[in-house]
Motif scaffolding. Structure first.
Motif, mmCIF file in Angstrom:
data_model
loop_
_atom_site.group_PDB
_atom_site.id
_atom_site.type_symbol
_atom_site.label_atom_id
_atom_site.label_comp_id
_atom_site.label_asym_id
_atom_site.label_seq_id
_atom_site.Cartn_x
_atom_site.Cartn_y
_atom_site.Cartn_z
ATOM 1 N N LEU A 186 0.836 -1.199 0.000
ATOM 2 C CA LEU A 186 0.000 0.000 0.000
ATOM 3 C C LEU A 186 0.873 1.253 0.000
ATOM 4 O O LEU A 186 1.743 1.413 0.869
ATOM 5 C CB LEU A 186 -0.910 0.007 1.232
ATOM 6 C CG LEU A 186 -1.832 -1.210 1.392
ATOM 7 C CD1 LEU A 186 -2.559 -1.150 2.725
ATOM 8 C CD2 LEU A 186 -2.827 -1.293 0.239
ATOM 9 N N ASP A 187 0.617 2.135 -0.931
ATOM 10 C CA ASP A 187 1.356 3.395 -1.052
ATOM 11 C C ASP A 187 0.600 4.484 -0.300
ATOM 12 O O ASP A 187 -0.461 4.941 -0.721
ATOM 13 C CB ASP A 187 1.484 3.759 -2.536
ATOM 14 C CG ASP A 187 2.317 5.009 -2.782
ATOM 15 O OD1 ASP A 187 2.655 5.704 -1.799
ATOM 16 O OD2 ASP A 187 2.618 5.298 -3.955
ATOM 17 N N VAL A 188 1.155 4.900 0.849
ATOM 18 C CA VAL A 188 0.493 5.919 1.672
ATOM 19 C C VAL A 188 1.281 7.232 1.663
ATOM 20 O O VAL A 188 1.082 8.088 2.532
ATOM 21 C CB VAL A 188 0.302 5.415 3.131
ATOM 22 C CG1 VAL A 188 -0.563 4.167 3.146
ATOM 23 C CG2 VAL A 188 1.639 5.134 3.813
ATOM 24 N N ARG A 189 2.128 7.413 0.673
ATOM 25 C CA ARG A 189 2.992 8.592 0.654
ATOM 26 C C ARG A 189 2.214 9.905 0.544
ATOM 27 O O ARG A 189 2.649 10.936 1.063
ATOM 28 C CB ARG A 189 4.007 8.484 -0.493
ATOM 29 C CG ARG A 189 5.073 7.414 -0.271
ATOM 30 C CD ARG A 189 5.970 7.269 -1.477
ATOM 31 N NE ARG A 189 5.218 6.811 -2.643
ATOM 32 C CZ ARG A 189 5.758 6.686 -3.857
ATOM 33 N NH1 ARG A 189 7.030 6.969 -4.053
ATOM 34 N NH2 ARG A 189 5.010 6.257 -4.865
ATOM 35 N N ASP A 190 1.058 9.868 -0.112
ATOM 36 C CA ASP A 190 0.275 11.098 -0.262
ATOM 37 C C ASP A 190 -0.232 11.632 1.074
ATOM 38 O O ASP A 190 -0.594 12.813 1.181
ATOM 39 C CB ASP A 190 -0.911 10.867 -1.203
ATOM 40 C CG ASP A 190 -0.490 10.783 -2.670
ATOM 41 O OD1 ASP A 190 0.688 11.073 -2.966
ATOM 42 O OD2 ASP A 190 -1.332 10.427 -3.511
ATOM 43 N N LEU A 191 -0.272 10.767 2.085
ATOM 44 C CA LEU A 191 -0.716 11.218 3.404
ATOM 45 C C LEU A 191 0.357 12.021 4.126
ATOM 46 O O LEU A 191 0.062 12.707 5.115
ATOM 47 C CB LEU A 191 -1.114 10.007 4.268
ATOM 48 C CG LEU A 191 -2.274 9.156 3.745
ATOM 49 C CD1 LEU A 191 -2.504 7.966 4.656
ATOM 50 C CD2 LEU A 191 -3.543 9.997 3.646
ATOM 51 N N GLU A 192 1.606 11.905 3.650
ATOM 52 C CA GLU A 192 2.728 12.660 4.211
ATOM 53 C C GLU A 192 2.846 12.466 5.728
ATOM 54 O O GLU A 192 2.939 13.425 6.501
ATOM 55 C CB GLU A 192 2.608 14.150 3.856
ATOM 56 C CG GLU A 192 2.644 14.406 2.353
ATOM 57 C CD GLU A 192 2.581 15.878 2.005
ATOM 58 O OE1 GLU A 192 2.178 16.679 2.879
ATOM 59 O OE2 GLU A 192 2.938 16.232 0.868
ATOM 60 N N ILE A 193 2.847 11.218 6.137
ATOM 61 C CA ILE A 193 2.988 10.865 7.550
ATOM 62 C C ILE A 193 4.339 10.184 7.754
ATOM 63 O O ILE A 193 4.678 9.240 7.033
ATOM 64 C CB ILE A 193 1.858 9.915 8.003
ATOM 65 C CG1 ILE A 193 0.483 10.528 7.735
ATOM 66 C CG2 ILE A 193 2.000 9.574 9.482
ATOM 67 C CD1 ILE A 193 -0.674 9.588 8.015
ATOM 68 N N ARG A 194 5.113 10.640 8.707
ATOM 69 C CA ARG A 194 6.407 10.027 9.008
ATOM 70 C C ARG A 194 6.213 8.595 9.493
ATOM 71 O O ARG A 194 5.181 8.250 10.082
ATOM 72 C CB ARG A 194 7.154 10.817 10.095
ATOM 73 C CG ARG A 194 7.528 12.241 9.733
ATOM 74 C CD ARG A 194 8.502 12.819 10.772
ATOM 75 N NE ARG A 194 8.149 12.419 12.124
ATOM 76 C CZ ARG A 194 7.325 13.099 12.921
ATOM 77 N NH1 ARG A 194 6.753 14.206 12.472
ATOM 78 N NH2 ARG A 194 7.065 12.680 14.155
ATOM 79 N N ASP A 195 7.225 7.754 9.290
ATOM 80 C CA ASP A 195 7.102 6.345 9.649
ATOM 81 C C ASP A 195 6.811 6.137 11.129
ATOM 82 O O ASP A 195 6.014 5.266 11.499
ATOM 83 C CB ASP A 195 8.382 5.585 9.257
ATOM 84 C CG ASP A 195 8.434 5.282 7.778
ATOM 85 O OD1 ASP A 195 7.407 5.476 7.100
ATOM 86 O OD2 ASP A 195 9.486 4.842 7.291
ATOM 87 N N ASP A 196 7.449 6.922 12.001
ATOM 88 C CA ASP A 196 7.213 6.737 13.431
ATOM 89 C C ASP A 196 5.776 7.086 13.803
ATOM 90 O O ASP A 196 5.131 6.397 14.615
ATOM 91 C CB ASP A 196 8.206 7.549 14.261
ATOM 92 C CG ASP A 196 8.181 9.043 13.928
ATOM 93 O OD1 ASP A 196 7.618 9.422 12.885
ATOM 94 O OD2 ASP A 196 8.743 9.826 14.721
ATOM 95 N N GLU A 197 5.248 8.131 13.188
ATOM 96 C CA GLU A 197 3.864 8.498 13.445
ATOM 97 C C GLU A 197 2.898 7.499 12.809
ATOM 98 O O GLU A 197 1.841 7.181 13.374
ATOM 99 C CB GLU A 197 3.585 9.905 12.911
ATOM 100 C CG GLU A 197 2.153 10.410 13.135
ATOM 101 C CD GLU A 197 1.783 10.515 14.609
ATOM 102 O OE1 GLU A 197 0.572 10.609 14.896
ATOM 103 O OE2 GLU A 197 2.684 10.503 15.479
#
Length: 399
Positions: free
Chosen positions: A338-349
């Motif tokens: 799943l590509d969630v890059r558009d959400l612009e959420i850091r991995d830790d978050e």
């Protein structure tokens, strides 16, 4: 079966929800150890929530009922079952006496690294990729070179062949580890791509170790080509690893097969196996392998249909409820990237939201290499009811 208006409706065998808690399941019983929380739905590790085929379970019962569990060697019938399976499912005819058995493919990878490389040699892998591909070489003091895959406009990964050749041409590069079909994206490499990989490895005298564990789980009409089947020259420079573990949910029985057509390479591999005292595999693992490859085809065909429906369900659900998440449609396996890059959420978050808000345990894409950051890997080898619950939790976490 259930009754509906006096009609008998046959439930799909894969719609059954089976409680796996309390069975020492790594997936279900150890989320606290792995994720720090224990009240999450686990959809991370690659095993299924489905029972193995009845024929496999019957074979195991018969072996247990025999009651004697002395030293066992996989026999001629086990070898023949593998040969028949590869010929029928993948049109790959392998010779006699090229099979070596190991407790698992990660074990086989470790043995291959020790058998064919030296400390400080270089090994090429293609991230984002199954993390033991780069963890295991590092544990053996080998340098890892990353030939990063690129996601194209059609949401399929492509190989950067110019970069690949540059890394293979390094005089210290001795091994290339291939994942075919690819984990985590589910990409099935074409014969043309594999031929080019093989030719480059031959040109630069680099050994190919090919992990083909997901090769039976082909979706939407995709075809798998074993790289060793392309030509005798490529086969002579290839170690192919297969197993019934992903296909038939037998990972806990620890039985895999390593196909080595080059006699010299096989002797080196077996020498390191013996060095570690790995001279055979689990008795029940061998029995299950033989039964699965002999009798599991109908079960597998039904499973593949179920998986295809699950992929469409995921696509439609996320398109409606979380359209900013792109689904990389798998061409094989039961893992969706799943590509969630558009959400612009850091991995830790991202990890925090999934575990604490969504109560969902997934693999972060960064686990598979730095170019996996911004992705998630979800295992959909579960009932549709469980899958829907997982998607509800995903949307709750990220929306």
């Amino acid at each position: 079966m259930i009754l509906n208006n006096n009609e008998v409706i046959e439930l799909n065998r894969f719609d059954r929800v089976i409680n796996r808690k309390g069975t020492d399941s790594a997936k279900w019983d150890y989320t606290k150890n792995i994720f720090g929380v224990d009240d999450v739905l686990p959809m991370w590790v690659a095993d299924m929530d489905f029972p193995a085929p009845d024929e496999v379970i019957d074979a195991l019962h018969a072996r247990v009922d025999h009651g004697i569990f002395g030293y066992t060697m996989p026999g001629n019938e086990t070898e023949k079952s593998i040969q028949r399976w590869l010929k029928k499912r993948h049109d790959w005819e392998i010779a006699d006496n090229i099979i070596t058995y190991t407790p698992g493919i990660v074990t086989a990878l470790s043995i291959a690294i020790q058998a064919y490389t030296e400390s400080d040699d270089k090994i090429v892998v293609q991230p984002p990729v199954y993390y033991p591909f780069f963890d295991m070489p590092k544990k053996h003091n080998r340098e890892v070179l990353f030939n990063k895959l690129h996601l194209n406009k059609d949401n399929r990964y492509d190989i950067d062949f110019e970069d690949l050749e540059e890394k293979l041409a390094d005089q210290k590069t001795k091994m290339f580890i291939l994942c075919n079909p690819h984990n985590p994206s589910g990409r099935v490499w074409s014969k043309e791509e594999l031929t080019k990989i093989g030719q480059l490895c031959i040109k630069h005298d680099v050994l190919i170790v090919s992990d083909d564990i997901h090769s039976d789980l082909l979706l939407f009409g995709n075809r798998y080509t074993p790289i060793a089947s392309i030509s005798e020259v490529i086969a002579n420079q290839t170690i192919t690893c297969i197993a019934p573990s992903k296909t038939f949910n037998l990972a806990g029985l620890q039985a895999s097969a390593v196909l080595i057509g080059n006699d010299s390479l096989k002797r080196k591999f077996n020498s390191v196996l013996q060095l570690h005292g790995l001279t055979t595999i689990n008795t029940l693992g061998a029995e299950a392998m033989k039964a699965a490859y002999t009798h599991g085809e109908i079960w597998l065909d039904e499973l593949i249909c179920y998986f295809e429906e699950s992929v469409l369900f995921i696509e439609n659900y996320l398109k409606e409820h979380l359209p900013s998440v792109k689904v990389i449609r798998p061409e094989a396996s039961y893992l969706v990237w799943l590509d969630v890059r558009d959400l612009e959420i850091r991995d830790d978050e991202l990890k925090n939201l999934l575990l604490n808000k969504g109560k969902l345990a997934l693999h972060l894409g960064s686990t598979f290499g730095e170019n996996g950051s911004g992705f998630l890997r979800m295992n959909f080898a579960c009932s549709r009811e469980s899958l829907k619950e997982g998607l509800v939790r995903l949307v709750k976490a990220l929306n």
